[in-house]
Design a protein around this motif. Structure first.
Motif, PDB file in Angstrom:
ATOM      1  N   HIS A 254       0.607  -1.299  -0.033  1.00 16.59           N
ATOM      2  CA  HIS A 254       0.028  -0.093   0.113  1.00 16.59           C
ATOM      3  C   HIS A 254       0.688   1.248   0.030  1.00 16.59           C
ATOM      4  CE1 HIS A 254      -3.558  -2.332   0.626  1.00 16.59           C
ATOM      5  NE2 HIS A 254      -2.983  -3.075   1.775  1.00 16.59           N
ATOM      6  N   GLY A 255       2.178   1.219   0.211  1.00 21.25           N
ATOM      7  CA  GLY A 255       2.823   2.285   0.506  1.00 21.25           C
ATOM      8  C   GLY A 255       2.736   2.976   1.603  1.00 21.25           C
ATOM      9  N   VAL A 256       2.056   2.474   2.633  1.00 21.41           N
ATOM     10  CA  VAL A 256       1.657   3.015   3.987  1.00 21.41           C
ATOM     11  C   VAL A 256       2.603   2.350   4.939  1.00 21.41           C
ATOM     12  CG1 VAL A 256      -0.041   3.301   5.403  1.00 21.41           C
ATOM     13  CG2 VAL A 256      -0.669   3.233   3.426  1.00 21.41           C
ATOM     14  N   LYS A 257       3.271   3.526   5.785  1.00 21.06           N
ATOM     15  CA  LYS A 257       4.057   2.971   6.718  1.00 21.06           C
ATOM     16  C   LYS A 257       3.119   2.827   8.189  1.00 21.06           C
ATOM     17  CE  LYS A 257       8.179   4.382   9.349  1.00 21.06           C
ATOM     18  NZ  LYS A 257       9.490   5.323   9.386  1.00 21.06           N
ATOM     19  N   ILE A 258       3.175   1.682   8.576  1.00 22.86           N
ATOM     20  CA  ILE A 258       2.477   1.628  10.056  1.00 22.86           C
ATOM     21  C   ILE A 258       3.648   1.135  11.013  1.00 22.86           C
ATOM     22  CG2 ILE A 258       0.420   0.861   8.926  1.00 22.86           C
ATOM     23  CD1 ILE A 258       1.037  -1.914   9.683  1.00 22.86           C
ATOM     24  N   LYS A 259       3.209   1.249  12.298  1.00 22.48           N
ATOM     25  CA  LYS A 259       4.019   0.977  13.364  1.00 22.48           C
ATOM     26  C   LYS A 259       3.804  -0.522  13.790  1.00 22.48           C
ATOM     27  CE  LYS A 259       5.608   2.758  17.826  1.00 22.48           C
ATOM     28  NZ  LYS A 259       5.569   3.681  18.812  1.00 22.48           N
ATOM     29  N   LYS A 260       4.881  -1.190  13.909  1.00 21.31           N
ATOM     30  CA  LYS A 260       4.646  -2.556  14.860  1.00 21.31           C
ATOM     31  C   LYS A 260       3.979  -2.519  16.076  1.00 21.31           C
ATOM     32  CE  LYS A 260       7.286  -6.369  16.708  1.00 21.31           C
ATOM     33  NZ  LYS A 260       8.772  -6.801  16.855  1.00 21.31           N
ATOM     34  N   ILE A 261       2.986  -3.390  16.619  1.00 15.64           N
ATOM     35  CA  ILE A 261       2.529  -3.368  17.892  1.00 15.64           C
ATOM     36  C   ILE A 261       2.891  -4.712  18.356  1.00 15.64           C
ATOM     37  CG2 ILE A 261       0.356  -3.149  19.128  1.00 15.64           C
ATOM     38  CD1 ILE A 261      -0.723  -1.359  16.901  1.00 15.64           C
ATOM     39  N   ALA A 262       3.692  -4.858  19.041  1.00 18.21           N
ATOM     40  CA  ALA A 262       4.116  -6.366  19.757  1.00 18.21           C
ATOM     41  C   ALA A 262       3.146  -6.572  20.749  1.00 18.21           C
ATOM     42  CB  ALA A 262       5.565  -6.398  20.381  1.00 18.21           C
ATOM     43  N   GLY A 263       3.124  -7.924  20.884  1.00 17.57           N
ATOM     44  CA  GLY A 263       2.114  -8.501  22.138  1.00 17.57           C
ATOM     45  C   GLY A 263       2.334  -7.813  23.347  1.00 17.57           C
ATOM     46  N   PHE A 264       3.786  -7.427  23.571  1.00 21.46           N
ATOM     47  CA  PHE A 264       4.202  -6.823  24.765  1.00 21.46           C
ATOM     48  C   PHE A 264       3.748  -5.422  24.920  1.00 21.46           C
ATOM     49  CE2 PHE A 264       7.040  -5.665  28.080  1.00 21.46           C
ATOM     50  CZ  PHE A 264       7.254  -6.650  28.997  1.00 21.46           C
ATOM     51  N   ASP A 265       3.532  -4.798  23.928  1.00 22.93           N
ATOM     52  CA  ASP A 265       2.766  -3.452  23.963  1.00 22.93           C
ATOM     53  C   ASP A 265       1.709  -3.369  24.369  1.00 22.93           C
ATOM     54  OD1 ASP A 265       5.338  -2.298  22.736  1.00 22.93           O
ATOM     55  OD2 ASP A 265       4.801  -2.572  20.937  1.00 22.93           O
ATOM     56  N   LEU A 266       0.823  -4.285  23.784  1.00 30.32           N
ATOM     57  CA  LEU A 266      -0.427  -4.637  24.035  1.00 30.32           C
ATOM     58  C   LEU A 266      -0.576  -4.985  25.544  1.00 30.32           C
ATOM     59  CD1 LEU A 266      -3.607  -4.750  23.084  1.00 30.32           C
ATOM     60  CD2 LEU A 266      -3.311  -7.281  22.757  1.00 30.32           C
ATOM     61  N   PHE A 267       0.162  -5.727  25.967  1.00 38.23           N
ATOM     62  CA  PHE A 267       0.143  -6.154  27.322  1.00 38.23           C
ATOM     63  C   PHE A 267       0.266  -5.041  28.242  1.00 38.23           C
ATOM     64  CE2 PHE A 267       3.005  -7.325  31.069  1.00 38.23           C
ATOM     65  CZ  PHE A 267       2.295  -7.929  31.695  1.00 38.23           C
ATOM     66  N   GLU A 268       1.163  -4.167  28.212  1.00 36.57           N
ATOM     67  CA  GLU A 268       1.491  -3.153  28.977  1.00 36.57           C
ATOM     68  C   GLU A 268       0.322  -2.141  28.833  1.00 36.57           C
ATOM     69  OE1 GLU A 268       6.318  -2.330  29.244  1.00 36.57           O
ATOM     70  OE2 GLU A 268       5.493  -1.835  27.460  1.00 36.57           O
ATOM     71  N   ALA A 269      -0.126  -1.788  27.736  1.00 36.96           N
ATOM     72  CA  ALA A 269      -1.230  -0.979  27.498  1.00 36.96           C
ATOM     73  C   ALA A 269      -2.462  -1.436  28.521  1.00 36.96           C
ATOM     74  CB  ALA A 269      -1.584  -0.896  26.310  1.00 36.96           C
ATOM     75  N   VAL A 270      -2.707  -2.738  28.368  1.00 34.77           N
ATOM     76  CA  VAL A 270      -4.011  -3.312  29.048  1.00 34.77           C
ATOM     77  C   VAL A 270      -3.677  -3.300  30.686  1.00 34.77           C
ATOM     78  CG1 VAL A 270      -4.887  -5.471  29.882  1.00 34.77           C
ATOM     79  CG2 VAL A 270      -4.691  -4.915  27.258  1.00 34.77           C
TER      80      VAL A 270
ATOM     81  N   LYS B 211       7.313 -14.051  -0.464  1.00 30.91           N
ATOM     82  CA  LYS B 211       6.898 -14.304  -1.654  1.00 30.91           C
ATOM     83  C   LYS B 211       5.206 -13.748  -1.896  1.00 30.91           C
ATOM     84  CE  LYS B 211       5.368 -18.409  -2.556  1.00 30.91           C
ATOM     85  NZ  LYS B 211       3.814 -17.994  -2.764  1.00 30.91           N
ATOM     86  N   ASP B 212       4.475 -14.095  -0.975  1.00 29.57           N
ATOM     87  CA  ASP B 212       3.225 -13.484  -1.042  1.00 29.57           C
ATOM     88  C   ASP B 212       2.996 -12.087  -1.031  1.00 29.57           C
ATOM     89  OD1 ASP B 212       2.378 -16.192  -1.247  1.00 29.57           O
ATOM     90  OD2 ASP B 212       1.205 -16.358   0.476  1.00 29.57           O
ATOM     91  N   ILE B 213       3.974 -11.330  -0.168  1.00 35.17           N
ATOM     92  CA  ILE B 213       4.041  -9.800  -0.269  1.00 35.17           C
ATOM     93  C   ILE B 213       4.477  -9.412  -1.644  1.00 35.17           C
ATOM     94  CG2 ILE B 213       5.333  -8.014   0.639  1.00 35.17           C
ATOM     95  CD1 ILE B 213       3.155  -8.757   2.421  1.00 35.17           C
ATOM     96  N   PHE B 214       5.315 -10.031  -2.061  1.00 35.93           N
ATOM     97  CA  PHE B 214       5.959  -9.753  -3.558  1.00 35.93           C
ATOM     98  C   PHE B 214       4.893  -9.618  -4.815  1.00 35.93           C
ATOM     99  CE2 PHE B 214       7.943 -10.951  -7.706  1.00 35.93           C
ATOM    100  CZ  PHE B 214       8.601  -9.776  -7.929  1.00 35.93           C
ATOM    101  N   PHE B 215       4.172 -10.762  -4.603  1.00 36.31           N
ATOM    102  CA  PHE B 215       3.231 -10.939  -5.513  1.00 36.31           C
ATOM    103  C   PHE B 215       1.860 -10.114  -5.602  1.00 36.31           C
ATOM    104  CE2 PHE B 215       5.104 -14.924  -6.524  1.00 36.31           C
ATOM    105  CZ  PHE B 215       5.421 -14.719  -7.821  1.00 36.31           C
ATOM    106  N   ALA B 216       1.819  -9.855  -3.991  1.00 36.59           N
ATOM    107  CA  ALA B 216       0.391  -8.827  -3.727  1.00 36.59           C
ATOM    108  C   ALA B 216       0.879  -7.543  -4.023  1.00 36.59           C
ATOM    109  CB  ALA B 216       0.249  -9.149  -2.357  1.00 36.59           C
ATOM    110  N   ALA B 217       2.250  -6.919  -4.109  1.00 36.43           N
ATOM    111  CA  ALA B 217       2.567  -5.752  -4.310  1.00 36.43           C
ATOM    112  C   ALA B 217       2.320  -5.564  -5.972  1.00 36.43           C
ATOM    113  CB  ALA B 217       4.068  -5.490  -3.723  1.00 36.43           C
ATOM    114  N   ILE B 218       2.975  -6.469  -6.483  1.00 35.48           N
ATOM    115  CA  ILE B 218       2.954  -6.355  -8.058  1.00 35.48           C
ATOM    116  C   ILE B 218       1.334  -6.145  -8.511  1.00 35.48           C
ATOM    117  CG2 ILE B 218       3.003  -7.415 -10.100  1.00 35.48           C
ATOM    118  CD1 ILE B 218       5.839  -8.959  -8.891  1.00 35.48           C
TER     119      ILE B 218
END
Length: 252
Positions: free
Chosen positions: A74-90, A235-242
């Protein structure tokens, strides 16, 4: 933008604290699971796992590969949300409201360490735990036992730590019997928080090399996700991007 579709999965890409606050105020029980390259590949040959992921109310991008997928497709930069990030927020949100959390998974030793540390870090959170028997697949009697323990404690949040896909499948079954505000499978976070497995330092997280540090620490357990799942995902990302670029050109 709050959700982005990556390889046919709607992935939450906004603030995890905002998501937690919303969930704790909701009248419904919400399932928040994680998705990463390995779980994506596993669900391709496991329909039960795929359904469990699809039925999640939210999937958070717990993997640098998912971040890469968003950028490539998508050309969109998102931020990784680790399980630990969710744990701390909760846990931070529960500490403010004197809430209750239930940990289902791992060993009694790990769960005891979680309770001990939790009393210090989040003194106003009541913690319940249950270590399930080690089985390839739980029977209906096991599910009922887990549900009985959870409902007796009446938690706001239930964390399940059994690794994917076992934890997601179990959550899907437990939602028939239990209705906490949040159900979430967070796998390795149990060991990270207990201190039985060391989480990679922040510098490795920023470099998106957490996977490498974890692999070097547990090569026998993690080789498949790095040398089998990762190439398939890329591989799936590559073909989805094309495919996305072709569609965009046609649209113009």
């Amino acid at each position: 933008m709050e959700v982005i579709n990556i390889l046919d999965f709607d992935v939450y890409c906004s603030d995890p604290k905002q998501l937690v606050d919303r969930a704790l105020l909701s009248d419904n029980s919400l399932v928040i699971n994680t998705i990463n390259p390995h779980s994506y590949v596993e669900q391709k040959s496991d329909s039960e796992f795929r359904q469990a992921l699809k039925l999640s109310d939210y999937l958070i991008p717990d993997g640098s590969g998912i971040v890469l997928g968003s950028k490539c497709i998508h050309g969109v930069k998102i931020k990784k949300i680790a399980g630990f990030d969710l744990f701390e927020a909760v846990m931070q949100a529960l500490d403010k409201k004197s809430g209750k959390v239930f940990f289902l998974g791992s060993t009694d030793i790990v769960l005891d360490k979680i309770k001990q540390r939790g009393k210090i870090d989040y003194p106003d959170v009541k913690i319940g735990t249950l270590s399930p028997p080690f089985k390839a697949k739980f029977e209906e009697s096991d599910i009922e036992k887990f549900a009985k323990s959870i409902n007796a404690f009446n938690p706001d949040v239930v964390f399940v730590g059994l690794t994917a896909p076992k934890q997601e499948k179990l959550i899907a079954l437990l939602t028939k019997y239990c209705s906490p505000k949040i159900f979430s499978g967070i796998g390795a976070v149990f060991d990270f928080y207990a201190g039985t497995v060391k989480r990679p330092s922040s510098i490795w997280l920023k470099l998106h090399l957490e996977w490498l540090v974890r692999f070097l620490g547990e090569p026998k357990r993690l080789w498949k996700r790095n040398f089998v799942s990762a190439p398939i995902f890329l591989k799936d990302i590559f073909f989805a991007a094309i495919s996305a670029r072709i569609k965009n050109k046609k649209a113009k």
